[in-house]
Design an enzyme around this catalytic site. Sequence first.
Site, PDB file in Angstrom:
ATOM      1  N   ASP A 299      18.206 -52.080   8.243  1.00 28.02           N
ATOM      2  CA  ASP A 299      17.604 -52.332   9.557  1.00 28.02           C
ATOM      3  C   ASP A 299      18.568 -51.851  10.650  1.00 28.02           C
ATOM      4  O   ASP A 299      18.690 -50.676  10.860  1.00 28.02           O
ATOM      5  CB  ASP A 299      17.262 -53.817   9.717  1.00 28.02           C
ATOM      6  CG  ASP A 299      15.993 -54.199   8.959  1.00 28.02           C
ATOM      7  OD1 ASP A 299      15.326 -53.301   8.429  1.00 28.02           O
ATOM      8  OD2 ASP A 299      15.682 -55.395   8.904  1.00 28.02           O
TER       9      ASP A 299
ATOM     10  N   ASP B 271       8.014 -58.154  12.806  1.00 27.68           N
ATOM     11  CA  ASP B 271       7.966 -58.008  11.361  1.00 27.68           C
ATOM     12  C   ASP B 271       6.848 -58.849  10.759  1.00 27.68           C
ATOM     13  O   ASP B 271       6.887 -60.078  10.822  1.00 27.68           O
ATOM     14  CB  ASP B 271       9.319 -58.435  10.775  1.00 27.68           C
ATOM     15  CG  ASP B 271       9.604 -57.780   9.445  1.00 27.68           C
ATOM     16  OD1 ASP B 271       8.649 -57.505   8.704  1.00 27.68           O
ATOM     17  OD2 ASP B 271      10.783 -57.527   9.146  1.00 27.68           O
TER      18      ASP B 271
END
EC number: 3.2.1.140
Length: 1599
Positions: free
Chosen positions: A411, A418
Amino acid sequence: MTSRQGRQAIAATAAMGVAVALALPTAAFAQSATQGKETATTTSSGTTYYVSSAHGDDANAGTSENAPWKSLTKVNDIASDLGPGDSVLLEYGSEFNDQYLHIKDTAGNADAPITISAYGDADEGKPVIASNGVKGSQWEQDYRANVGNHKNKGTVSTTLLLKDVSYITVSNLEITNDDADVYDPIDTWKWTDTPDSDGTKLDRSASRMDRTGVAGIAENGATMSNVTLDNLYIHDVDGNIYNKHMANGGIYFMAHYPMENTSAETDVWLREHVSRFDHVTIRNSTVKDVDRWGIAVGYTAYLNYIDANYGDGSIDDALIAKYGSTNVRIENNYVKGAGGDAITLMYCDRPVIEHNVGDSVSKHINTQDYTQPGSYGGRVAAGIWPWRCKDPVFQYNEMYNNLNAEHGNGDGQAWDADYGDGTLYQYNYSYGNSFASLMICNWYAVNTTFRYNISQNDRQGVFDLPSNGPGNHIYNNTVYVDADSQVLTKRSNSQSLFENNIFINATNTKKTETWNRGSQNGGQTYDNNMYVNYANKPTSDANAIEADDVSAVLAGAGSAPTSALKSGAEHARTGEKAAFDGYRPVAGSKAINAGKVVSDLNDYAVENDFLGNAVKGRPDLGAVESDVVSVTMASSKYETGTETDSGTGDKTKVIHVTFTDKNPVTVKELLSNVSADKGVDKAVYRVADAKSGKSADARSAESEPNMLDRLLSLLPGSDRNAKDDETKLADSEPVRDGDILRFSAEGTDETDEYTIRQRITWDWVADYEQGVADFDWKAQRRTSAGGEWTTISAYDGSWPNTVYDQYYGVGVNGTLAELSGDRKQTHGLLIDKPGDGLPTAMAWKAPESGTVMLSLKTFADKIAEPYLRQNADNAGKKVTLSLMRNDETLCSADDLSVYQKSSEQFAQCLAEHGSIDVQEGDWIRIVADAETGVKAPSLHISPVITYEDKAPAAPKQNVRYDVSYAATDAVVGTQSAVAAAFTADGGEADAPDGVAFAFKDGGDEGEASPVIDASTGAVTFTPAAGQYGATVTRTVVVTYADGSSDETTVTFRVAQSHAQRLNVLYPTVRGDAGTDLKRTPKFTLKADGAAASVPEGTTFALGANAPAGASVDMANGTVTLNSGVGGTVTVPVTVTFADDGASVSSTARFEVTAPAALGSSELETATVDGVNVVYAPFSADSPMTVAQLLAKVTAEPSGADKGVYRDGVRLEAGAELAENDVLRFSAKGSTVSDDYVVKSKTTWDWVNDFQVRVQGPIWYGQRQTEADGVWSDIADFDATYPNWMYETYYGPGVDYANHSLPTDRSAIHGLISDSPASAGGSAMAWKAPKAGTVKVSIREDEPYLRQDGSNGKALTLRLMHDDKVVCFADLTVSKQRSEEFANCVADKGEIAVEAGDWIRVTATSASGMNKPSAHISPVIAYMAASTPGPEPVPVDKSTLKATVEEALGLAESDYTDESWAALVAARDAAQTVLDDDAATAEQVETAQNALRDAIDGLEKKPVDPDPNPKPDPNPDPDPTPDPDPDPGPDTKPGDGSGNGSGTGNGSGSGNGSTGSGSDGATTGGKLTATGADVAGAAAMVALTAAAGIGLAAAARRRR
């Protein structure tokens, strides 16, 4: 509340107080207003307890500052007894080392919360609680459910634990959970190519214990609410690097099931007993240097209900409200140096996360620290983000330098929407994050809005869009992109709509940017953005604005902060220290008033910009508004556009207004539906007729009542904004085509005007735009049976249509290129997914009330629409086509099943029902519903809708009036009443004459049903005893005098019974067996966990199967237990309430400590039919003594007695064990003992012995992380299948579908697999409990590769004894038994072992192998014939050890060669004895005497007169190397013989006399000497023999 209303409300609520927040300092961990002298506020109704590490004494009462307690032990003792108004205050400056605070099973209430805080002089510093992982801080976490693929239970150390506690505030504390062996502060952290070379120390083990600073646990099946953490400093929490969803990090709140879901009955129970959080607030706190999470709230076992069906990613409001966390606020916190993510909300309903600062997180999410990639969750961490939340709001946050995207962090973004629905990021700032600013993550991330944010120099991209779902809207952001970054990350491939953004290339050269990557869900679409210093722009941005020089656009782009403030506060946005003024537009900037009025795809209302400035009228581009007034209007009702003069090319703005002569729109109505900035005038003007000099439609005063207004408007000075040939229209005048709608700013010449165009016709084909939702037309579908209609927001990347599920949607026929051409021969396209019962529609929203005609477009020489457009055999299956007004079906056709056959039924439908009366806002839908089996459900249909010139019918009374009933509370046995309320024209109204009321379902149903007055509508209701807690709703039909009718509902909410509204809880009691342990129940409200009183008349009784020694007080519920056994004892209690006689069950839990208990065991233990059992490896011809058994167990406490008893008589140490002997742990003076019945076990079967998530003490699942590396236990277990797991898929276990393994496992195989992507291997590992010879065997059909699809590469199986290979074979062919391995195991499976030896079946996969998984089921059994006798009892070697150390401290240069040689020989012989676990006391004494004699016999060396001794003239240039200690499986067998011999108690032979290769001990057992061994030990033979040590022992030490 609808989703639209909810989101608008969220945006409004979250923005409340913004001006105040911006004007005040927002230090992330500010003290209270009484800085330096802060004290906790207490409530007089409770007790205040004081604790001081410096001035306290645990013998004190603890209830005054003058007599405080000293330790937190005293607080833990009374923690569950804390109640409303109670406070625990720790003195400033106190340090509570190796202590902790665990508060469980209690509650305050709204008026009197429990308070944990500080007292005294704040200048002394916050009181410190440092648990340091001590045993008392440890507790067992257990979700009692699978939680994705994450670890779901284990031991956790927590400094401050809040478990099932409501109405509690914790403030002004410093909290740590440090490990002295871990050191990795972020202030000195840096990336180095060699781990720990920067001076850090880190435990990278996956099995490391999880740690928390503060953990909040909801577990009792009720709501844990009103928990506030304020002004805490949490640091150095050295948790597990990997575990994401254990209580592992700075602050973590999570919810567990109260019981496992094992049946349909427990499933029903769990659905009604939900452990969850409500009103959790975490504010003004600093979290630094913690692992893994900084702050996390909301992870829950109830994800198994929330995520039961991800669907299209949208999250149902009722579902998340029931099972998720509500009213969560995270504000004004500073998170720095977290090993993983900074702040995350999970499974929360509309949380607000604001004014937080994240800094340098993801410290350990890199390839050097995160070394076990198979551990749960993966090597990924973002900054401040939600997981599976509904409509979360993230605003006014700052995120700096999320680390390690270049070193393995998958990430590395500041923000991450998300797998959630409706995420809103606004007013946030990101800088220097190692990957990107925003990620919208994967398929189920939908409906994200990202607006009014600033991204400066985020490193590998700004927007990261990997396979995200639809509905994402990115607008009015400013992004500043340096040379190494880009707008879209390289992996982006999915949908987002970009509008009103400013993209700035910060390099010295114009850049060619990649604006589009991938086309999933329609890919990226751009409109009305500004591109600064770019060589290109997106092809989709027809309204692009370009600029070369950023300084002509913004005051100082790129000058915003590059690091967080040391205080952890936000940077100021206004005032003298304003940090973001560089992003303000400069005078004359192209960005000013250049934005479009955005209609947020997710219905979030636009209110203010990044700096808090109000956004009105036409916005600026980018994140910051100027103070230049916009004269541009905004309207949510009327569509605007431009017309181009075909001759001059001039463009004219137009506004489309729907009216006809008989159905006009007045100026007042028009102006009420358009808006502009404050200070902007708006009016409508009409141009005079050029020939007559009169207004274009001048009428007589007689025919036009408002003519006086018109005439007055013509007077000089009546309107300075009217042009010479114009007349300002009065409010009551109807507008006409060609009138001018003009906006003008006060005090300026600025104007903006629109020509009014009459619009009464809508044509689906002509109006369709790819990638842009039409103003009035929408593509829609239902997302649940009978549910709401939702807009399809994704567009096909190749064809002109919206799309869902890849093939279905609404659009037009043809290609994208053909959209720009003549559409006369283009058809509309409507495709529904067959069989899902969720129809698809072309939907039109009526802009005005009136009558419309719906018709279909006609085509010359073509089949009349509608018809199926694709040739396929639908086998008679059909598509049903319906015409609907709102949810009313006007008509339907079910004759669409044959290719290109026109629907006669739908033609008839339109002939009869095509003229439709509509109210403003009504929906007209053409709906397709394809049944299962339709192979080609694609329809050609091209609707056209036209308003007819008809005066709208006078509204019926049911349209003019709204009637409603207020929801009314009711109480059983008491009458409640509610009246009908009418409204009209937006205000209260009297009931019209002649109205009548009746229940829709007819008459009343007796005294337990509501009763209605037919003339007044008043409804009365007296609930009966059976209606406690019920919601009673009746439908009321209201019939008006004009014959129209309406329906409304009347609802009574009956108060709950005591049983329905109260929890009855017994906090856990801990105490010794044999004593009276007592616990009084606590009552709390189910709704919010608040403390409640005991209802009068409540009685208590023991439940069924209560244990011996338990009793309960019938009146007050106090449970007393006097248990004769240790362990967890539960006492069932039945609680009966007086109001309705209902009973509920509760349980009193006692953790009974036996005065003595089993501590640890190297042997297996179990509980069989309620009896504790210990399994010992003995048989008639392979005995085991009492001493040997006792050596393998410890007592708790360590000073307790342990012994073995037979028929009540204690056995001597040398006695041999027998079945049913009793291993007993006891304390002096106590009659309570911890007993284990001894059972024999000499055979171990991997499959039959396998236990889910249990390692040892005999069988273990292990792996190596490098070739020939150290074997370590695998920490992680597969969430679904019964096997130990690393790297997501690999490890040993058994081949079964789930964790519920059956008793009969004869059909189940052992399973072992290894990762082809990493070095090392996996193992089924068996640890020998005693010395002897064992036989290893496997099943007749094993081993073999268990899965099809092998690719010829090998999975190598080995049978190993410690580090020696006994057998090996390569498995390369799927499902083919390895005869080589099976034969080897049969031939060489007899292995002599010592206690503690390892036998392993290992698997090592070749790189790139497919399906590296084998079936093998080892069984290991002791062989009676070769089992040795009892192992010798260890002897005391301490004196000999000290003498050896004394000898090692002597210097050779001081003594003669002869005396020194004698010393060395004696010393080495003594060392051999020390190393020999089997050495006897006689051997130790002999070695000690010999070494002491050698020391005493040393002779001093005379002084050497030669200061330069000569070197050896003949050195050996090639010394002979030692033989290879591990020759491998190809070594030829040897005879294991040697040339030496020895005498004494140990002999030169062992149980296995034959070895292999140059080391006969490889398979011959540890007492075998080889030729090479003997030769190498020749110099020691005499001394070892003299000392009574066998040559084998000397050789064993050398190996």
